[in-house]
Structure formats: structure tokens, C-alpha cells
Design an enzyme around this catalytic site. Sequence first.
Site, PDB file in Angstrom:
ATOM      1  N   GLY A  42       0.872  -1.178   0.000  1.00  0.00           N
ATOM      2  CA  GLY A  42       0.000   0.000   0.000  1.00  0.00           C
ATOM      3  C   GLY A  42       0.902   1.218   0.000  1.00  0.00           C
ATOM      4  O   GLY A  42       1.878   1.270   0.753  1.00  0.00           O
ATOM      5  N   LYS A  43       0.557   2.178  -0.843  1.00  0.00           N
ATOM      6  CA  LYS A  43       1.484   3.310  -1.003  1.00  0.00           C
ATOM      7  C   LYS A  43       1.695   4.062   0.313  1.00  0.00           C
ATOM      8  O   LYS A  43       2.815   4.462   0.638  1.00  0.00           O
ATOM      9  CB  LYS A  43       0.974   4.238  -2.110  1.00  0.00           C
ATOM     10  CG  LYS A  43       0.997   3.535  -3.471  1.00  0.00           C
ATOM     11  CD  LYS A  43       0.508   4.377  -4.598  1.00  0.00           C
ATOM     12  CE  LYS A  43       0.247   3.550  -5.850  1.00  0.00           C
ATOM     13  NZ  LYS A  43       1.410   2.815  -6.368  1.00  0.00           N
ATOM     14  N   ALA A  45       1.338   2.929   3.493  1.00  0.00           N
ATOM     15  CA  ALA A  45       2.109   2.115   4.437  1.00  0.00           C
ATOM     16  C   ALA A  45       3.572   2.025   3.997  1.00  0.00           C
ATOM     17  O   ALA A  45       4.489   2.119   4.827  1.00  0.00           O
ATOM     18  CB  ALA A  45       1.500   0.713   4.525  1.00  0.00           C
ATOM     19  N   ASN A 187       5.159  10.142 -10.541  1.00  0.00           N
ATOM     20  CA  ASN A 187       6.105   9.519 -11.470  1.00  0.00           C
ATOM     21  C   ASN A 187       5.656   9.911 -12.886  1.00  0.00           C
ATOM     22  O   ASN A 187       4.755  10.741 -13.056  1.00  0.00           O
ATOM     23  CB  ASN A 187       6.202   8.001 -11.243  1.00  0.00           C
ATOM     24  CG  ASN A 187       4.926   7.265 -11.626  1.00  0.00           C
ATOM     25  OD1 ASN A 187       4.003   7.831 -12.240  1.00  0.00           O
ATOM     26  ND2 ASN A 187       4.834   6.005 -11.269  1.00  0.00           N
ATOM     27  N   GLY A 254       8.966   4.020  -5.927  1.00  0.00           N
ATOM     28  CA  GLY A 254       8.425   5.381  -5.803  1.00  0.00           C
ATOM     29  C   GLY A 254       8.090   5.692  -4.350  1.00  0.00           C
ATOM     30  O   GLY A 254       8.311   6.811  -3.864  1.00  0.00           O
ATOM     31  N   ASP A 255       7.567   4.707  -3.640  1.00  0.00           N
ATOM     32  CA  ASP A 255       7.221   4.908  -2.228  1.00  0.00           C
ATOM     33  C   ASP A 255       8.483   5.066  -1.381  1.00  0.00           C
ATOM     34  O   ASP A 255       8.508   5.855  -0.427  1.00  0.00           O
ATOM     35  CB  ASP A 255       6.399   3.723  -1.711  1.00  0.00           C
ATOM     36  CG  ASP A 255       5.107   3.568  -2.488  1.00  0.00           C
ATOM     37  OD1 ASP A 255       4.573   4.585  -2.951  1.00  0.00           O
ATOM     38  OD2 ASP A 255       4.649   2.420  -2.645  1.00  0.00           O
TER      39      ASP A 255
HETATM   40  O1  RIB Z   1       3.605   1.568  -4.976  1.00  0.00           O
HETATM   41  C1  RIB Z   1       3.533   0.189  -4.755  1.00  0.00           C
HETATM   42  C2  RIB Z   1       2.264  -0.131  -4.045  1.00  0.00           C
HETATM   43  O2  RIB Z   1       1.176   0.161  -4.895  1.00  0.00           O
HETATM   44  C3  RIB Z   1       2.093  -1.568  -3.659  1.00  0.00           C
HETATM   45  O3  RIB Z   1       2.563  -1.850  -2.375  1.00  0.00           O
HETATM   46  C4  RIB Z   1       0.594  -1.808  -3.827  1.00  0.00           C
HETATM   47  O4  RIB Z   1      -0.050  -2.160  -2.640  1.00  0.00           O
HETATM   48  C5  RIB Z   1       0.048  -0.518  -4.400  1.00  0.00           C
HETATM   49  O5  RIB Z   1      -0.494   0.292  -3.445  1.00  0.00           O
END
Ligand code: RIB
Length: 309
Positions: A42-43, A45, A187, A254-255
Amino acid sequence: MKSAPHIAVVGSANIDLTTFTDRMPRAGETIFGREFNLGFGGKGANQAVAARLCGARVSMIARVGDDLFGPATICDYQARGIDASRVLVTPGVSSGVAPIFVDSSGQNRILVVKGANDRLLPADVDAAGAVLREADCIVMQLEIPLETVYYTLRFARAHGIRTILNPAPGQPVDLGEIANADYVIPNETEAEALCGMPVRNVEEARVCAEGLLERGLRRVIVTLGENGALLAGTDGSRHVPPYRVQPTDTTGAGDAFIGSFACFLASGCEEGEAIARANLYAALSTLAVGTQKSFVTRERFEQEWAKAA
Ligand code: RIB
């Protein structure tokens, strides 16, 4: 540098179901994948975990489902030292999940089912007001309702709190509302969704970012993967070069960039250096499989930063 800035993430939590495959099946076809990986993602988290690993004090404001994944996600935050007191279990709803497909070059394709993330509402932001008001920086993405993102941005502006918005996944947004963010960090594909033109290289990123500034955005950083990042503000634009690596899995890079950038910037790093550091942190995350699993510790990062300098 401030040692432990406080980063609050108002955002999503998913469970990532990652399949590694040499090619995608055609309609009606069954094929074998190479490998499977289950992990927390999840972005929101991911960005929280990256900031935490970089040394920030992190508070997560989120919703999870009342399935197997929800309590496990909360336990994972607690084990990482992330404040999860504002992560709510939502009855009768699934947690967010993300089936992900990674090809042999390490590129990913992601399908997100928002589940409980879609129930994170402005009232939850109000309930977390005390935590948010004492944050050095609030970080958001677009896997929660847009009304919650806009509300949080207005809340932060009213209270003078720095904000970073990662407009991901790309979708139509109200530019007037996201202009409340101090930094908007897309991005290439998310930048295309914002400015309506192709963004395939540094020059196109510059044109897109400058167009967004004309439409009211304050500072824009376009992350360009193996081409680094482009920063644009009213004081001009500049390209921050990448660190070259041979990626295994780019999911979550990216996260890694956003979470580490938030931490470095809030620690007092000069903006250009914070971007260069985030470029390296993101590059290192592509060397291992998984999203959060591939993020390195601050100690390991500093070793690589010293080598790269
Ligand atoms: O950016 C990657 C994330 O995108 C993944 O962890 C996925 O859960 C989506 O949210």
C-alpha cells in the site's frame, strides 16, 4: 540535521500479492508463474515504513478491514515502531489488496482493490487532529478518497504544516485543491495524468512540471526511475541524476523515494540533497524483491551514500 522528525501519513495499507512471471497470460489462457511473494504494502504504508527506516518518528492514519490482514497490518506497524493508534479496523469491509505482476526486467503491473482504504474519511482526519498538528510533515497518496486528501491538505495549510502529495495512482484531480500541497511528487504516468501530455524523459517532465506550476502548484518533483528526478519550483527547475543499479523488482521504489524524501527534508536536509538521497534510497530498494521488504535501514543507506558521494 534534526535527528528524528515526525512524519504523519494519511494513506493506504494493502496486502501485496506479488507474482513473478516472464509474460502475462492471454484471455482464456493458464500459464505458470515463476515465484510468489506475500507482503505488507500500500502506497501509504510503504511510505510510512520508508520514513521510519530512515529514522523518522512516524504516525499512520489509515483504515484496514476486519479480515485476517487488518490486525496483521496493525501488528506490523507496532513491530516497526510506527504509531498505529489512529489505524482503525472497519467492520464488514476487506483490507486493501494489490495483485502485482513483475516481469523478467523487474517492471511491475499493479491492480489495487481499495477495500477499507476507501472508508478513510475527513472525520478520521479530525479525530487524528492532535497527532497531525504536531507533525513536521504530512504525506498523502491517492488510494484513499479524494475528499479526504483535499480535506487533509486544507487542514495542514490552515495549521502551517508541510505536506507532500504523491498523486498515485494517477487519476483526475482538482488542481486547485492539490495546489495546497507544498510538494506534489508524481512519477511519469502520474505526471501525464496531471498535465495531459506524455512524460517520457527529463525534458518532457520539465515541460509538464512547469505547466503545473503555472496552474498553481507550488513545487513539483517528477520521479523518472532510471533517469533520476526533475524538481521544478517558481525559482526554476533542475534535474537530479539517478544512481544506476540493475533492478530485480521496482515495486515500491516510488514509495521508497517519497518516504525517505519526507524524512530527509524534515530532518533539515537541503532540498537538492534530500532528492539525491531519496534517488539512492529508491534505487537500493529495487535490488531486492517485495515492497517494504526491499527497503534498507538508515545505517545501510548511509554506507551506500558514503560510497556514492
Ligand atoms: O507503490 C507500490 C504499491 O502500490 C504496492 O505496495 C501496492 O499495494 C500498491 O499500493
